[in-house]
Scaffold this motif. Structure first.
Motif, PDB file in Angstrom:
ATOM      1  N   ALA A  78      10.950   5.158   8.137  1.00 55.27           N
ATOM      2  CA  ALA A  78       9.562   4.946   8.557  1.00 55.27           C
ATOM      3  C   ALA A  78       8.690   4.603   7.357  1.00 55.27           C
ATOM      4  O   ALA A  78       7.811   3.728   7.443  1.00 55.27           O
ATOM      5  CB  ALA A  78       9.034   6.189   9.259  1.00 55.27           C
ATOM      6  N   PHE A  79       8.926   5.260   6.233  1.00 56.33           N
ATOM      7  CA  PHE A  79       8.182   4.929   5.023  1.00 56.33           C
ATOM      8  C   PHE A  79       8.426   3.475   4.620  1.00 56.33           C
ATOM      9  O   PHE A  79       7.491   2.754   4.252  1.00 56.33           O
ATOM     10  CB  PHE A  79       8.582   5.859   3.877  1.00 56.33           C
ATOM     11  N   GLY A  80       9.677   3.032   4.704  1.00 55.10           N
ATOM     12  CA  GLY A  80       9.967   1.632   4.401  1.00 55.10           C
ATOM     13  C   GLY A  80       9.257   0.688   5.346  1.00 55.10           C
ATOM     14  O   GLY A  80       8.766  -0.375   4.933  1.00 55.10           O
ATOM     15  N   MET A  81       9.175   1.060   6.618  1.00 55.67           N
ATOM     16  CA  MET A  81       8.480   0.208   7.585  1.00 55.67           C
ATOM     17  C   MET A  81       6.992   0.138   7.276  1.00 55.67           C
ATOM     18  O   MET A  81       6.380  -0.932   7.287  1.00 55.67           O
ATOM     19  CB  MET A  81       8.710   0.755   8.994  1.00 55.67           C
ATOM     20  N   TYR A  82       6.378   1.301   6.984  1.00 57.25           N
ATOM     21  CA  TYR A  82       4.957   1.306   6.640  1.00 57.25           C
ATOM     22  C   TYR A  82       4.690   0.486   5.383  1.00 57.25           C
ATOM     23  O   TYR A  82       3.673  -0.207   5.278  1.00 57.25           O
ATOM     24  CB  TYR A  82       4.478   2.740   6.412  1.00 57.25           C
ATOM     25  N   LEU A  83       5.604   0.576   4.421  1.00 53.18           N
ATOM     26  CA  LEU A  83       5.402  -0.119   3.157  1.00 53.18           C
ATOM     27  C   LEU A  83       5.532  -1.624   3.310  1.00 53.18           C
ATOM     28  O   LEU A  83       4.807  -2.389   2.670  1.00 53.18           O
ATOM     29  CB  LEU A  83       6.403   0.395   2.125  1.00 53.18           C
ATOM     30  N   LEU A  84       6.451  -2.068   4.174  1.00 56.26           N
ATOM     31  CA  LEU A  84       6.793  -3.489   4.264  1.00 56.26           C
ATOM     32  C   LEU A  84       6.256  -4.174   5.508  1.00 56.26           C
ATOM     33  O   LEU A  84       6.522  -5.362   5.716  1.00 56.26           O
ATOM     34  CB  LEU A  84       8.318  -3.659   4.220  1.00 56.26           C
TER      35      LEU A  84
ATOM     36  N   ALA B  11       0.862  -1.188   0.000  1.00 51.37           N
ATOM     37  CA  ALA B  11       0.000   0.000   0.000  1.00 51.37           C
ATOM     38  C   ALA B  11       0.896   1.235   0.000  1.00 51.37           C
ATOM     39  O   ALA B  11       1.040   1.912   1.021  1.00 51.37           O
ATOM     40  CB  ALA B  11      -0.929  -0.002   1.214  1.00 51.37           C
ATOM     41  N   PRO B  12       1.532   1.547  -1.132  1.00 48.42           N
ATOM     42  CA  PRO B  12       2.496   2.663  -1.153  1.00 48.42           C
ATOM     43  C   PRO B  12       1.865   4.010  -0.840  1.00 48.42           C
ATOM     44  O   PRO B  12       2.507   4.855  -0.206  1.00 48.42           O
ATOM     45  CB  PRO B  12       3.062   2.613  -2.578  1.00 48.42           C
ATOM     46  N   LEU B  13       0.633   4.239  -1.284  1.00 53.27           N
ATOM     47  CA  LEU B  13       0.005   5.528  -1.008  1.00 53.27           C
ATOM     48  C   LEU B  13      -0.283   5.695   0.480  1.00 53.27           C
ATOM     49  O   LEU B  13      -0.088   6.784   1.042  1.00 53.27           O
ATOM     50  CB  LEU B  13      -1.285   5.659  -1.819  1.00 53.27           C
ATOM     51  N   VAL B  14      -0.747   4.643   1.127  1.00 51.29           N
ATOM     52  CA  VAL B  14      -0.993   4.714   2.570  1.00 51.29           C
ATOM     53  C   VAL B  14       0.316   4.897   3.324  1.00 51.29           C
ATOM     54  O   VAL B  14       0.405   5.668   4.290  1.00 51.29           O
ATOM     55  CB  VAL B  14      -1.721   3.447   3.048  1.00 51.29           C
ATOM     56  N   ALA B  15       1.369   4.191   2.887  1.00 53.29           N
ATOM     57  CA  ALA B  15       2.680   4.350   3.515  1.00 53.29           C
ATOM     58  C   ALA B  15       3.203   5.766   3.326  1.00 53.29           C
ATOM     59  O   ALA B  15       3.771   6.368   4.252  1.00 53.29           O
ATOM     60  CB  ALA B  15       3.662   3.334   2.936  1.00 53.29           C
ATOM     61  N   ALA B  16       3.015   6.329   2.136  1.00 54.68           N
ATOM     62  CA  ALA B  16       3.469   7.700   1.884  1.00 54.68           C
ATOM     63  C   ALA B  16       2.698   8.698   2.743  1.00 54.68           C
ATOM     64  O   ALA B  16       3.271   9.685   3.229  1.00 54.68           O
ATOM     65  CB  ALA B  16       3.304   8.029   0.403  1.00 54.68           C
ATOM     66  N   ARG B  17       1.399   8.446   2.933  1.00 56.84           N
ATOM     67  CA  ARG B  17       0.613   9.343   3.786  1.00 56.84           C
ATOM     68  C   ARG B  17       1.112   9.314   5.223  1.00 56.84           C
ATOM     69  O   ARG B  17       1.249  10.359   5.877  1.00 56.84           O
ATOM     70  CB  ARG B  17      -0.856   8.944   3.732  1.00 56.84           C
ATOM     71  N   GLY B  18       1.412   8.116   5.753  1.00 55.43           N
ATOM     72  CA  GLY B  18       1.956   8.033   7.101  1.00 55.43           C
ATOM     73  C   GLY B  18       3.302   8.712   7.216  1.00 55.43           C
ATOM     74  O   GLY B  18       3.585   9.409   8.208  1.00 55.43           O
ATOM     75  N   ALA B  19       4.170   8.530   6.208  1.00 55.77           N
ATOM     76  CA  ALA B  19       5.482   9.180   6.234  1.00 55.77           C
ATOM     77  C   ALA B  19       5.345  10.694   6.121  1.00 55.77           C
ATOM     78  O   ALA B  19       6.112  11.447   6.741  1.00 55.77           O
ATOM     79  CB  ALA B  19       6.345   8.635   5.099  1.00 55.77           C
ATOM     80  N   LEU B  20       4.367  11.165   5.341  1.00 56.76           N
ATOM     81  CA  LEU B  20       4.135  12.603   5.230  1.00 56.76           C
ATOM     82  C   LEU B  20       3.732  13.196   6.573  1.00 56.76           C
ATOM     83  O   LEU B  20       4.233  14.263   6.973  1.00 56.76           O
ATOM     84  CB  LEU B  20       3.051  12.865   4.186  1.00 56.76           C
ATOM     85  N   GLY B  21       2.817  12.533   7.268  1.00 59.14           N
ATOM     86  CA  GLY B  21       2.436  13.018   8.593  1.00 59.14           C
ATOM     87  C   GLY B  21       3.607  13.060   9.546  1.00 59.14           C
ATOM     88  O   GLY B  21       3.781  14.029  10.311  1.00 59.14           O
ATOM     89  N   LEU B  22       4.446  12.029   9.509  1.00 59.67           N
ATOM     90  CA  LEU B  22       5.634  12.006  10.364  1.00 59.67           C
ATOM     91  C   LEU B  22       6.579  13.139   9.996  1.00 59.67           C
ATOM     92  O   LEU B  22       7.134  13.813  10.881  1.00 59.67           O
ATOM     93  CB  LEU B  22       6.327  10.657  10.216  1.00 59.67           C
TER      94      LEU B  22
ATOM     95  N   GLY C  37       0.979  14.511  17.332  1.00 63.51           N
ATOM     96  CA  GLY C  37       1.365  13.614  16.251  1.00 63.51           C
ATOM     97  C   GLY C  37       0.209  12.723  15.824  1.00 63.51           C
ATOM     98  O   GLY C  37      -0.010  12.484  14.625  1.00 63.51           O
ATOM     99  N   GLY C  38      -0.550  12.230  16.789  1.00 66.55           N
ATOM    100  CA  GLY C  38      -1.733  11.437  16.459  1.00 66.55           C
ATOM    101  C   GLY C  38      -2.794  12.262  15.756  1.00 66.55           C
ATOM    102  O   GLY C  38      -3.471  11.778  14.837  1.00 66.55           O
ATOM    103  N   VAL C  39      -2.960  13.537  16.175  1.00 65.12           N
ATOM    104  CA  VAL C  39      -3.945  14.413  15.545  1.00 65.12           C
ATOM    105  C   VAL C  39      -3.585  14.661  14.083  1.00 65.12           C
ATOM    106  O   VAL C  39      -4.456  14.644  13.193  1.00 65.12           O
ATOM    107  CB  VAL C  39      -4.047  15.742  16.313  1.00 65.12           C
ATOM    108  N   VAL C  40      -2.298  14.883  13.815  1.00 66.00           N
ATOM    109  CA  VAL C  40      -1.863  15.129  12.438  1.00 66.00           C
ATOM    110  C   VAL C  40      -2.146  13.911  11.555  1.00 66.00           C
ATOM    111  O   VAL C  40      -2.649  14.036  10.434  1.00 66.00           O
ATOM    112  CB  VAL C  40      -0.368  15.501  12.407  1.00 66.00           C
ATOM    113  N   GLN C  41      -1.828  12.731  12.063  1.00 62.32           N
ATOM    114  CA  GLN C  41      -2.077  11.526  11.262  1.00 62.32           C
ATOM    115  C   GLN C  41      -3.570  11.329  11.028  1.00 62.32           C
ATOM    116  O   GLN C  41      -3.991  10.931   9.927  1.00 62.32           O
ATOM    117  CB  GLN C  41      -1.482  10.304  11.955  1.00 62.32           C
ATOM    118  N   ALA C  42      -4.383  11.601  12.040  1.00 62.25           N
ATOM    119  CA  ALA C  42      -5.830  11.476  11.869  1.00 62.25           C
ATOM    120  C   ALA C  42      -6.349  12.475  10.839  1.00 62.25           C
ATOM    121  O   ALA C  42      -7.209  12.149  10.002  1.00 62.25           O
ATOM    122  CB  ALA C  42      -6.539  11.679  13.205  1.00 62.25           C
TER     123      ALA C  42
END
Length: 685
Positions: free
Chosen positions: A452-458, A23-34, A155-160
């Motif tokens: 972190a993006f790699g972790m979300y992706l994999l 899910a590269p787009l979801v991983a990118a979204r999480g990395a963007l928030g971070l 940090g949780g608010v930003v991701q939400a």
């Protein structure tokens, strides 16, 4: 299974990369928030606050990846809030060793009990303890502690907020669950063509049912096509079974069987088309040959009366599935699902249910309670050892323990091996980058976000692979403050190994083996299946239609008991203990027998009389005999005896003389034959 073989099997499973859909787009979204959180914190507050905020955003994004049916923003907010509370309490007590150890024991014990609620709650609670161990070394005052807790929650608010502003495949998890259920029905229909008594795994239907429960906020936004197909799929299953089974349907060979095979093949194609449409939100594209097979006018002249009625009902249900699976612009309840949707309580209303479920596990023999005691003792011991040993960074040992320990043996051992291997590679790679490139604060932060993006992706492809990225992420994040990289590498590897060894040793010293409880799980499944069969038989004595609530509830209980048995059997396979009275062959035979018992009851359910149909008084006696016999049989299974069915045999013999319907007579014989097979499977154990 021996200890050596158990270790080898669990190590292999932990190090195996599972190829799943990324899910590269979801991983990118999480990395963007971070990245947003870390960049803002670095610019205005400095590296220490940035590290705290990074952990909050990092875990909040991980929470959105969990297999939960709650809205993703809710998961991110809950993760951020719970981590903020945990770290704030840790900050307040961090300077006092005894007080912090007491808090650590209490918090870890509660995180262990959180597994009673579900894997998502257990993982978030365990992560709270692990991150608390790292972040409590940063601030020293109450005001500073409150500030760090605030940025963690931010940090949780930003991701939400990013989940709401940048939706990626909304309702994707629910679509997949419903599509998997329809696809499972399609596969079942195809298998019935070659094996008329093929078994059916109810897990996809149970998952789809869980996914169908929504909050009020979700109910107003759920696509209409996610309403009706699940209920229809559950109604199709017994119709497919009754159409295929030669005991109650068409003969095993001949023109009737050929037509049944043709209808089953067409049903599989239609269900596959509906599954594809639901999964992708696209129009249903039906194969013309399948539609023609279902509409063949000479079906009534080929099939017998009962088989013909089943074929007509199958065609009608498939038509409803196709209609409800079509994407529509409106939301809310669809035309094929007139009842109110299953509601999911809000987090506040869920608290009493959580407390009740946790209290139910505080009892002797509970695997969850044993896990809570085990993980709290290991975490405290690892923390104290980290303070005593001359390594520094002593929190790595307890952090490793709390992250790898699970209520069952297999996951704990595989995660210990995978975490150490991933940590070794990740720390080595990150330290090599730092020592050769000497990145500054912002470059270290950027590399940490990339990890972190790699972790979300994999993270869904294998635990060991994700741990490589996590290890590198932590090293680079701590490097923003100028922490000694050489010391971090050496200490983290040694203390991670210590934490993994403590986790594995704790399971050997204080285990919670599933193997000795297999007979109890089997007895629970037998009892639940008996209640389901009794509820179905009782409806023939007092017709109430196919939607009888008591039949439905009994079926759901039987499914849950079957899944609990299957999960327990899978866990026991990897445990290094003897079978203790239930060998592998006996377990397989007994499981097959109870599954056949449930299938026979399902055949009866497929032909339940409608409202107003004449009652069948003899069915009341059969229902009572089924309930009592399975209760006594379950007691015999728990006591390691082969159950006997003499009373039920007499009832079935009387049933044969009182009932003229061939279906009902055959179904009763099938029920008794399945129980006899159960006794035969358990006779030599």
């Amino acid at each position: 299974m021996s200890w050596l073989r158990a270790l080898r099997e669990t190590a292999r499973s932990g190090l195996t990369v599972e190829r799943r859909r990324l899910a590269p787009l979801v991983a990118a979204r999480g990395a963007l928030g971070l990245a947003l959180v870390v960049g803002f914190s670095l610019a205005f507050f400095g590296p220490a606050v940035a590290a705290s905020s990074a952990f909050g955003a990092f875990q909040a994004a991980i929470a959105t990846f969990q297999r939960s049916w709650r809205p993703r923003p809710t998961l991110a907010l809950a993760s951020g809030a719970s981590l903020a509370v945990s770290t704030f309490l840790g900050y307040l007590t961090g300077a006092h060793t005894l007080l912090f150890v007491a808090l650590l024991v209490l918090w870890t014990f509660l995180s262990g009990l959180a597994w009673a609620v579900g894997p998502t709650a257990g993982l978030i609670a365990s992560s709270n303890v692990a991150i608390m161990l790292v972040t409590v070394t940063l601030p020293t005052s109450v005001a500073t502690a409150a500030g760090h807790a605030a940025v963690i929650f931010a940090g949780g608010v930003v991701q939400a907020a990013l989940v709401v502003l940048l939706p990626v495949r909304p309702w994707g998890a629910q679509r997949d669950a419903l599509a998997d259920a329809l696809a499972a029905e399609a596969d079942y229909a195809r298998r019935l063509r070659h094996d008329p008594v093929a078994s059916f795994d109810p897990v996809p239907l149970m998952t789809a049912r869980s996914a169908a429960a929504v909050t009020r906020w979700q109910a107003r936004r759920r696509p209409a096509e996610l309403h009706g197909p699940r209920r229809l799929a559950e109604r199709i299953r017994p119709v497919l079974a009754s159409l295929a089974d030669p005991a109650v349907g068409a003969p095993a060979e001949g023109p009737q069987r050929d037509r049944v095979r043709e209808l089953l093949a067409a049903a599989g194609e239609v269900l596959d088309a509906a599954a594809h449409a639901v999964r992708h939100g696209a129009p249903v594209r039906l194969p013309p040959a399948a539609v023609a097979a279902l509409r063949t006018p000479d079906t009534g002249t080929i099939l017998s009366d009962r088989s013909h009625r089943a074929a007509l009902r199958l065609a009608a249900l498939l038509g409803d599935v196709v209609e409800t699976a079509e994407p529509r612009t409106e939301t809310g309840r669809g035309p094929a699902d007139p009842s109110a949707p299953r509601t999911r309580p809000t987090l506040l209303r869920l608290l009493p249910l959580v407390v009740a479920r946790v209290r139910a596990e505080v009892r002797p023999g509970s695997a969850v309670l044993r896990h809570a005691l085990r993980v709290s003792a290991v975490t405290a011991a690892g923390y104290l050892l980290g303070l005593v040993l001359p390594f520094g960074h002593g929190y790595w040992a307890p952090m490793t323990s709390v992250m790898v320990m699970r209520p069952d043996f297999s996951q704990t051992y595989s995660r210990s091996v995978a975490r150490f291997g991933g940590t070794l590679v990740g720390v080595g790679l990150a330290s090599a980058v730092v020592q050769t490139a000497h990145p500054g604060t912002y470059l270290s932060a950027g590399l940490a976000v990339l990890c972190a993006f790699g972790m979300y992706l994999l993270m869904r492809t294998g635990y060991a692979v994700s741990q490589v990225c996590v290890a590198a992420y932590v090293v680079l994040l701590l490097g923003m403050e100028g922490s000694g990289v050489t010391q971090t590498v050496r200490d983290r590897i040694l203390l991670t190994l210590l934490g993994g060894l403590l986790a594995m040793l704790s399971y050997a010293v204080y285990p919670a083996w599933e193997t000795p409880r297999l007979r109890g799980r089997l007895a629970d499944w037998l009892t639940a299946s008996g209640r389901y069969a009794a509820a179905v038989a009782a409806r023939y004595a007092d017709p109430a239609g196919p939607g009888s609530p008591d039949v439905r509830e009994a079926l759901l209980s039987a499914r849950a008991a079957r899944v609990a048995w299957q999960d327990a059997l899978a866990r026991a396979t990897h445990e290094p203990v003897r079978h203790r009275g239930l060998s592998h062959a006996a377990a397989e035979g007994a499981g097959h027998a109870i599954a056949e018992f449930g299938r026979a009851a399902m055949l009866l359910e497929a032909h339940l009389p409608e409202h107003g149909a004449p009652p069948l008084p003899a069915a009341a006696g059969l229902a009572e005999a089924l309930g009592e016999a399975t209760e006594r049989g379950a007691k015999a299974v728990r006591e390691r005896n082969a159950p006997a069915w003499d009373d039920l045999r007499a009832t079935v013999a009387a049933w044969e003389t009182e009932v003229t319907d061939p279906l009902l007579r055959k179904a009763a014989r099938l029920l008794l034959a399945a129980l006899d097979d159960l006794s035969a499977a358990l006779a030599d154990t």
